[in-house]
Design a protein around this motif. Structure first.
Motif, PDB file in Angstrom:
ATOM      1  N   UNK A  72       1.007  -1.188  -0.001  1.00 34.95           N
ATOM      2  CA  UNK A  72      -0.021   0.058   0.003  1.00 34.95           C
ATOM      3  C   UNK A  72       0.749   1.143   0.033  1.00 34.95           C
ATOM      4  N   UNK A  73       2.377   0.984   0.063  1.00 38.35           N
ATOM      5  CA  UNK A  73       3.046   2.201   0.182  1.00 38.35           C
ATOM      6  C   UNK A  73       3.820   2.524  -1.160  1.00 38.35           C
ATOM      7  N   UNK A  74       4.441   1.475  -1.645  1.00 36.43           N
ATOM      8  CA  UNK A  74       5.169   1.562  -2.749  1.00 36.43           C
ATOM      9  C   UNK A  74       6.536   0.598  -2.855  1.00 36.43           C
ATOM     10  N   UNK A  75       7.126   0.444  -3.709  1.00 36.84           N
ATOM     11  CA  UNK A  75       8.439  -0.287  -4.197  1.00 36.84           C
ATOM     12  C   UNK A  75       9.655   0.600  -4.226  1.00 36.84           C
ATOM     13  N   UNK A  76      10.743   0.421  -3.824  1.00 37.69           N
ATOM     14  CA  UNK A  76      11.995   0.997  -4.139  1.00 37.69           C
ATOM     15  C   UNK A  76      13.063  -0.294  -4.436  1.00 37.69           C
ATOM     16  N   UNK A  77      13.589   0.193  -5.752  1.00 36.63           N
ATOM     17  CA  UNK A  77      14.619  -0.941  -6.134  1.00 36.63           C
ATOM     18  C   UNK A  77      15.932  -0.112  -6.288  1.00 36.63           C
ATOM     19  N   UNK A  78      17.052  -0.675  -5.428  1.00 34.60           N
ATOM     20  CA  UNK A  78      18.306  -0.172  -5.448  1.00 34.60           C
ATOM     21  C   UNK A  78      19.415  -1.025  -6.207  1.00 34.60           C
ATOM     22  N   UNK A  79      19.963  -0.365  -7.234  1.00 33.29           N
ATOM     23  CA  UNK A  79      20.803  -1.218  -8.170  1.00 33.29           C
ATOM     24  C   UNK A  79      22.329  -0.543  -8.145  1.00 33.29           C
ATOM     25  N   UNK A  80      23.396  -1.287  -7.825  1.00 37.35           N
ATOM     26  CA  UNK A  80      24.733  -0.976  -7.806  1.00 37.35           C
ATOM     27  C   UNK A  80      25.557  -1.411  -8.857  1.00 37.35           C
ATOM     28  N   UNK A  81      25.993  -0.487  -9.612  1.00 35.11           N
ATOM     29  CA  UNK A  81      27.300  -1.365 -10.469  1.00 35.11           C
ATOM     30  C   UNK A  81      28.534  -0.621 -10.512  1.00 35.11           C
ATOM     31  N   UNK A  82      29.453  -1.373 -10.713  1.00 35.25           N
ATOM     32  CA  UNK A  82      30.929  -0.644 -10.566  1.00 35.25           C
ATOM     33  C   UNK A  82      31.171   0.498 -11.565  1.00 35.25           C
TER      34      UNK A  82
END
Length: 629
Positions: free
Chosen positions: A615-625
């Protein structure tokens, strides 16, 4: 430093109430009279053949003495007579109590009547006397004869007279606290000793040494107190022997405990101290048994070795341990803080005892040191408890890491099997699909309008199947065929431009904030495919109006990309299953999109994490060199 007050409060809360309780408990019977009588003393420089008050009653050598002189004897005196006239009073069953008489053998007479006799064949010289007397004895003279070897000075000048029943209660209670405290220490040590049987091998030495330290303190408290010698004096040799053994065990056990807690110390100092103390304690033990075997013929030499020299060694050791703990305190070690507090309380109590002892010319029963010992033991237990907590936290952390590695291994094995299967199936299916699509296109050119509608629908489904097969192939072989230096801002702007119309159709918007100075290494088409999958999922999660924010920055050699939406969100169970084959929240989803995304990011040596709330949302965190210059 923040943790220090907490442990200090624990020590104060435990020690102070016990000390106040001990001080506030009545040790003098109600209705009794404690006073300093006018003592007279006669010192004997030769051993008496007959001990009888009649032989000295009319002697001209009796001296009137003051309080501070009662127990001060000449150096060449071997025994002494003490006499005083008892006061009169109205008591039904009168009795008298003397707080302390110091000597090996003690005889008490009223006039010529023997009232008390104690002959000790061991070197514990403190006597507490409680004597019942008759009504007719009030007003008569009491004579006390004391054999006074080295360390024995005679009679403490104070006397208490009152009802014998009331005096007996105070008499028993006088030293009962020491006995109870020592018994508690012994019980704790016993519990800790048996607990060693269930502990890991690496923690057993520290636990065992601490149990020996506590056991030694308990035995010292019990056997130093006059309680046992008063009520179980026939076993006095055993109590004295136990006291000596407890000292010989306590010192090396404490040193070994510190070695386990702090290591070998600077230049291996703690280790060398432990070896020395073990050797010295063994020498003292051998000397003790030899002296007992020879009926105390070498007691003077044994006293020097086990008391005088050992006392200096213990003081020297304590100074070294204090120096080491100060060193660790400077390094902000919490264990050093805790020990410093406990040891400071012990030092303060011991100094107070020693100052009082010397200001009273040795006529003082050491009292405060036991509370310092209690504080030290509590601090040692707290230190060991912290060690166990740290070990437990480390085990828990290792267990979580092991579980994570096992899950990752299982996932990798599962993905490897699926990728091999996907690659073989995709290759076998793609060619027939292409042939079928070509023939259907030919049929479409020769069919009428109504047939073309069905053929167009069939071609769309073939294209969807081809896209799924492409996903299978990407999942099976995510390696980057053509790796180049990519501008992250340009790549994400391209993805946003493609998907912005799709977001606008449902009333959503996409906000992009990516610096143009971030560069990474990768395949442009694969990166776009992964980002399209993620952003498209966010759009579908909006279910209408909503906002998708995309931003990026650099941190510790990594390009960090955030994709956040305020859509429907996911619960914990759904989050755990993300990336699993064929898991999807969409009606017609296959789960392959996220699987492919995970594989592409992994192939780029990156990481991807999801956080979501229903009911609030989603966050995606991607780390790439980051790409090197």
């Amino acid at each position: 430093m923040k943790a220090v007050p907490k442990y200090f409060v624990v020590l104060i809360v435990i020690v102070l109430p016990a000390l106040l309780l001990h001080l506030l408990l009545p040790t003098v019977a109600e209705g009794s009279n404690t006073f300093l009588p006018d003592w007279q003393v006669k010192w004997e420089k030769e051993k008496l053949e007959v001990i009888n008050p009649a032989a000295v009653r009319n002697s001209q050598d009796w001296l009137k003495v003051k309080e501070q002189e009662v127990s001060s004897k000449p150096e060449d005196a071997v025994s002494g007579w003490f006499r005083v006239t008892l006061p009169t009073g109205e008591w039904n069953e009168p009795g008298i109590s003397l707080a302390q008489v110091t000597g090996k053998d003690v005889l008490v007479f009223i006039e010529n009547k023997l009232l008390y006799e104690k002959n000790r064949d061991y070197m514990y010289l403190k006597h507490r006397l409680l004597l019942p007397i008759e009504q007719e004895d009030l007003g008569k003279t009491i004579y006390i004869w004391v054999e006074t070897p080295r360390g024995a000075n005679g009679v403490d000048g104070r006397m208490t007279i009152g009802e014998f029943g009331d005096l007996r209660g105070a008499y028993i209670q006088k030293d009962l606290g020491d006995f109870v405290m020592g018994s508690v220490f012994l019980f704790i040590a016993l519990v800790m000793f048996f607990s060693c049987l269930f502990l890991p091998r690496q923690t057993m030495p520290a636990w065992m040494s601490l149990s020996l330290v506590i056991c030694g303190c308990g035995i010292q408290l019990i056997t130093y107190s006059p309680f046992l010698y008063t009520f179980c004096g026939e076993y006095g040799k055993i109590w004295v022997t136990l006291f000596d053994i407890s000292i010989f065990v306590f010192v090396p056990a404490l040193t070994y405990y510190f070695e386990k807690m702090y290591g070998q110390g600077p230049f291996g100092l703690i280790r060398y101290m432990r070896i020395f103390h073990v050797a010295y304690s063994l020498i003292c033990l051998a000397f003790m048994f030899f002296n007992q075997y020879t009926d105390d013929r070498f007691f003077s030499a044994y006293y020097v070795v086990s008391v005088s020299m050992l006392g200096v060694i213990i003081i020297f050791q304590m100074l070294i341990l204090v120096g080491i703990t100060i060193t660790y305190t400077i390094k902000r070690s919490k264990d050093a803080y805790i020990f410093t507090i406990g040891f400071s309380l012990l030092t303060t109590a011991a100094l107070a005892d020693l100052v009082t002892f010397y200001t009273k010319n040795g006529q003082y029963h050491l009292y405060l040191w036991k509370w310092g010992v209690l504080a030290l033991i509590i601090s040692l237990i707290v230190m060991l408890g912290r060690k166990f907590v740290q070990s437990h936290e480390q085990v828990v952390r290792y267990s979580k890491e092991l579980e994570m590695f096992n899950n990752e291994l299982q996932r990798s094995e599962k993905m490897e099997i699926i990728s091999e299967l996907a690659a073989s199936v995709a290759h076998e299916v793609r060619n027939p699909l292409q042939v079928t699509r070509g023939f259907m296109q030919l049929l479409g050119e020769r069919s009428n309008q109504s047939q073309q509608e069905y053929l167009s629908l069939a071609l769309k489904e073939l294209d969807r199947a081809a896209a799924i097969i492409t996903d299978f192939l990407t999942f099976a072989k995510p390696e980057m065929e053509q790796v180049s230096r990519l501008n992250l801002s340009e790549e994400l702007r391209h993805v946003t431009g493609i998907l912005m119309p799709l977001a606008n159709i449902g009333g959503g918007t996409i906000h992009l904030d990516v610096p143009r100075t971030i560069y990474i290494l990768g395949n442009s088409s694969k990166l776009k495919q992964a980002m399209v999958n993620l952003v498209k999922n966010s759009i579908e999660a909006l279910n209408g109006e909503g906002t998708i924010k995309i931003w990026a920055y650099t941190e510790k050699g990594q390009a960090i990309i955030h994709i956040r939406d305020n859509g429907v969100g996911m619960d914990v169970r759904e989050l755990e299953r993300l990336g699993e084959p064929y898991f999807s929240n969409k009606t017609k989803g296959t789960g392959l999109g996220l699987m492919v995304t995970f594989r592409i990011i992994e192939a780029m040596q990156g990481k991807i994490d999801f956080t979501s709330h229903k009911g609030i949302g989603t966050e995606v965190v991607i780390s790439i060199p980051l790409a090197r210059e």
